[in-house]
Structures are given as structure tokens and as C-alpha cells.
Enzyme design. Structure first.
Site, PDB file in Angstrom:
ATOM      1  N   ARG A   1      50.513   3.400  31.417  1.00 38.92           N
ATOM      2  CA  ARG A   1      50.658   2.346  32.408  1.00 38.92           C
ATOM      3  C   ARG A   1      49.428   2.457  33.302  1.00 38.92           C
ATOM      4  NH1 ARG A   1      56.005   1.771  36.202  1.00 38.92           N
ATOM      5  NH2 ARG A   1      55.095   3.665  37.069  1.00 38.92           N
TER       6      ARG A   1
ATOM      7  N   LYS B   1      58.940   0.985  48.050  1.00 36.43           N
ATOM      8  CA  LYS B   1      58.391  -0.250  47.486  1.00 36.43           C
ATOM      9  C   LYS B   1      59.502  -1.264  47.234  1.00 36.43           C
ATOM     10  CE  LYS B   1      58.525   1.657  42.793  1.00 36.43           C
ATOM     11  NZ  LYS B   1      57.760   1.963  41.575  1.00 36.43           N
TER      12      LYS B   1
ATOM     13  N   MET C   1      75.272 -20.548  39.385  1.00 37.38           N
ATOM     14  CA  MET C   1      74.240 -20.285  40.382  1.00 37.38           C
ATOM     15  C   MET C   1      74.802 -19.755  41.696  1.00 37.38           C
ATOM     16  SD  MET C   1      71.335 -22.840  41.957  1.00 37.38           S
ATOM     17  CE  MET C   1      70.554 -23.123  40.363  1.00 37.38           C
TER      18      MET C   1
ATOM     19  N   TYR D   1      81.425 -22.971  32.844  1.00 38.27           N
ATOM     20  CA  TYR D   1      80.524 -23.736  31.983  1.00 38.27           C
ATOM     21  C   TYR D   1      80.675 -23.357  30.510  1.00 38.27           C
ATOM     22  CZ  TYR D   1      77.664 -25.655  35.794  1.00 38.27           C
ATOM     23  OH  TYR D   1      77.214 -26.356  36.879  1.00 38.27           O
TER      24      TYR D   1
END
Length: 386
Positions: free
Chosen positions: A146, A49, A326, A267
Site C-alpha cells: 500500500r 482519522k 433510504m 421494495y
């Protein structure tokens, strides 16, 4: 005007990629064989998956099929449709089950829905009335809360003599919620519950264990095991050394720059240099799945005292410094000898020298997320299995 013919066009895209991923299909195949041996008399499936845990459903699926896997598990029907071309004779189970409008996709691609709720069961019964016999699997909740029919409902279904003859599951399964913690008493409790379910559906194959459960021993194996993360080189059990590494992620160094003591990095100016430093700017960021929580500083959500992630280059582990952005990440390569790292070189983000789970822990997450978060910009190279 530039003459395009002056530039070579035969460069291997992998050799010039900003970020790249090497997938060792030979290691993948051997990891599956290893898990098959550990599964003893039980057959061994392969969980593929989430694009084979981020490594490529087509290539990984075909490799696992050629290694001997004949049972596969995917999360959604679209994955099953893709996989069918690469695993032509396999049973492919779809863990999210079936929903109205998906019938044709299941039938035309010979996919097996995993029925996991009363609503799905009712719909499936109506499908059988219209289309006739067709195999399914039945998931039972033994304590995960679940997916899966409540245990008592599943036992009642097994004993229901009015159950349509066309409802003929080929597998009943459940899932351990703490299999990766061998000392967890809950695994034994789930095992006992699932034994009741397995006995109630006598003559139908049973499956309880994913990767972690296989390591708990033969009593957890039943008829079919379902390894996932262990196949891809991730830790299946907390604190246990994983199998062979399969994936290596690397990023190209765009620039190496000298930075003065007292200056700040990235940053927010969250990191101030305490020494004159040499910084390598690598072309990878959170857009590529190199998680921002690996930043060397300025991440208030990260707890536990970790200082952030590391890369590996020139034989040295080098720390991420300042915030990951990013598209770019800054590594401190001051301690790497001169000449051992240059612009254009590749730094290992995770792989044989930087285990994916170690990197994940530095980010406050797990190897599963690191692998499945790989961005679309990674140029991929597959090392074929023999």
C-alpha cells in the site's frame, strides 16, 4: 394561522431525533488507557482519522488528549488542522503525507507529514531546501503493498551519506496487513523486515503496531503503538472480545403496524410473511449508514447464508425484515410482548446489546465501515469522561 408560541421550544433535540448516536467518552478514554497498559514500555498514540472513526474528531480528540495521548495520527492534513485546537501540545502525524500547496497548513499548525513514496520524498527534500529543518516521519512498506518506500530503498536512504542533514525523520513506521489474525505467519515476516529498518535508522523512534499488533506481544510494540479501532469499541483481533462499547446508534419507531399472513414487506416484495406479524417501522435507512446489505431479504450480493441484521428493543433482538430503504427500516417485533414496544420508542441499531462488529458481519462488512458510514442526520450526545 398557527401561533408558534403555542408549541414548546425547549425540547432536547436528542430526545426527539429520528436517529441518534450516543458516544461514551469515558469508555473511549478508558479504552485508550487499556491499550496504553497493553503497550508496555512503548508510548501509545491515538488514531483519529475519518472523524475519529465516525464518532467526532473534536470531542474524541480532546478526550484522548486529556486521557494522556500526546501522539495522534490523522489521514489528511485538514483533519490535522482541526485536531490541533483540541490537542495543543501533541505531535500530529498526517498519514497521507504532504503535497505541493499544503506547506503552509503543515507549518502553521505544526503537523508532521508521513513521507510514503519516492515522489513525496523528492518534494519534501525541496521543501527543506527552501524552508529549512522540519520534522517528518518515514513510512516503509514491509509487505502490505500500500503506502511506504520499498524496503530496499528505505535501507539505502538510511545509509546514504549524502542525505541532507535537514532530512531528520522523528519516526519510521510500517503497518501489518494481517495483524488481526494472530496465526498469520506474515506478521512475523513483516516484524523481521521492520527490525532491519528500525536498526538502519538507529536513534530514530519506530512504530509497527496498530490495534491488532498490540495484542501480538511486546516484540511488536517498538517505541510507539498506534491503536485505532480498539479505542472506539470495535474488534481489533478476529474472534477476540472488544474493549468497552463506545457508540450506541438508535432510531425512532415511526409506526407499528399489523400485517397479515401471506402479505409482503418492502421494495420488491422480497419477503412474504409466514404468520400474522407486528412490524415496527424505524426512521433509519442507508442514508444514515444503516447499510442496505443488512436487509432481511432481496440482497443478491450478500453471501454466507446470513439472514440480515437485527435491532434490540424491549429486551429482545428483532430481525430486519424486507429491504432496507433510504430513510426507513422495518423490524419484525411480533415476538416482543404487547406494551413493550410503542411508536416513538427507540430501537438500538448497534451498541451494548448489539455489538457493532456483529451487526457489521450481518451486513457482510466490518465494524470500521459501520462506524465511518454514520450519516449526517444522527443527533449526537456525548457522555463526558470523568
Amino acid at each position: 394561522m398557527i401561533d408558534q408560541n403555542e408549541f414548546p421550544s425547549d425540547a432536547d433535540p436528542f430526545d426527539i431525533a429520528p436517529v441518534r448516536l450516543t458516544v461514551d467518552l469515558g469508555a473511549l478514554a478508558e479504552n485508550w488507557r487499556d491499550m496504553a497498559r497493553r503497550s508496555g514500555s512503548a508510548r501509545t498514540a491515538a488514531v483519529v482519522k475519518a472523524d475519529a472513526y465516525g464518532l467526532g474528531l473534536e470531542d474524541c480528540g480532546e478526550t484522548l488528549y486529556e486521557a494522556g495521548a500526546r501522539d495522534f495520527f490523522v489521514a489528511v492534513v485538514q483533519e490535522g488542522v482541526t485536531l490541533r485546537a483540541y490537542a495543543p501540545e501533541a505531535r500530529i502525524f498526517v498519514l497521507s503525507g504532504i503535497w505541493p500547496g499544503q506547506e503552509r497548513m503543515f507549518f502553521e499548525n505544526d503537523l508532521v507529514p508521513v513521507i510514503a513514496s519516492e515522489e513525496q520524498l523528492a518534494f519534501w527534500m525541496s521543501v527543506l531546501v527552501e524552508f529549512g529543518d522540519y520534522p517528518c516521519a518515514l513510512q516503509v512498506d514491509t509487505g502490505f503493498n500500500r503506502l511506504g518506500l520499498p524496503m530496499q530503498d528505505a535501507l539505502a536512504l538510511a545509509e546514504d551519506v549524502s542525505r541532507p542533514a535537514s532530512f531528520s525523520p522523528v519516526l519510521v513506521l510500517s503497518h501489518l496487513h494481517s495483524g488481526d489474525t494472530p496465526s498469520a505467519a506474515s506478521s512475523k515476516a513483516q516484524l523481521e523486515s521492520f527490525r532491519q529498518v528500525s536498526a538502519a535508522f538507529e536513534g530514530i523512534e519506530s512504530s509497527l503496531s496498530a490495534s491488532a499488533g498490540i495484542f501480538l506481544g511486546p516484540e511488536y510494540h517498538f517505541d510507539l503503538t498506534r491503536p485505532g479501532i480498539a479505542l472506539y469499541g470495535g474488534e481489533a483481533v478476529n474472534g477476540m472480545k472488544p474493549l468497552r462499547p463506545v457508540a450506541t446508534a438508535e432510531a425512532r419507531i415511526v409506526q407499528i403496524r399489523e400485517a397479515a399472513v401471506g402479505s409482503t414487506v418492502s421494495y420488491g416484495a422480497t419477503h412474504q410473511l409466514e404468520r400474522a406479524s407486528r412490524l415496527a417501522i424505524a426512521s433509519v435507512g442507508y442514508a444514515d449508514g444503516y447499510l442496505r446489505s443488512l436487509s432481511g431479504s432481496g440482497i443478491p450480493l450478500r453471501t454466507g447464508g446470513t439472514g440480515g441484521g437485527f435491532g434490540f428493543i424491549g429486551g429482545y433482538r428483532v430481525p430486519v425484515i424486507g429491504r432496507i430503504t433510504m430513510d426507513l427500516t422495518i423490524f419484525d417485533v411480533t415476538d416482543v410482548p404487547d406494551g413493550a414496544v410503542r411508536s416513538g420508542d427507540y430501537i438500538e441499531l448497534f451498541g451494548p446489546n448489539m455489538p457493532v462488529d456483529e451487526v457489521a458481519r450481518a451486513a457482510g462488512t466490518i465494524g470500521y465501515e459501520m462506524l465511518t458510514s454514520l450519516g449526517l442526520r444522527h443527533e449526537r450526545r456525548y457522555l463526558e469522561a470523568e
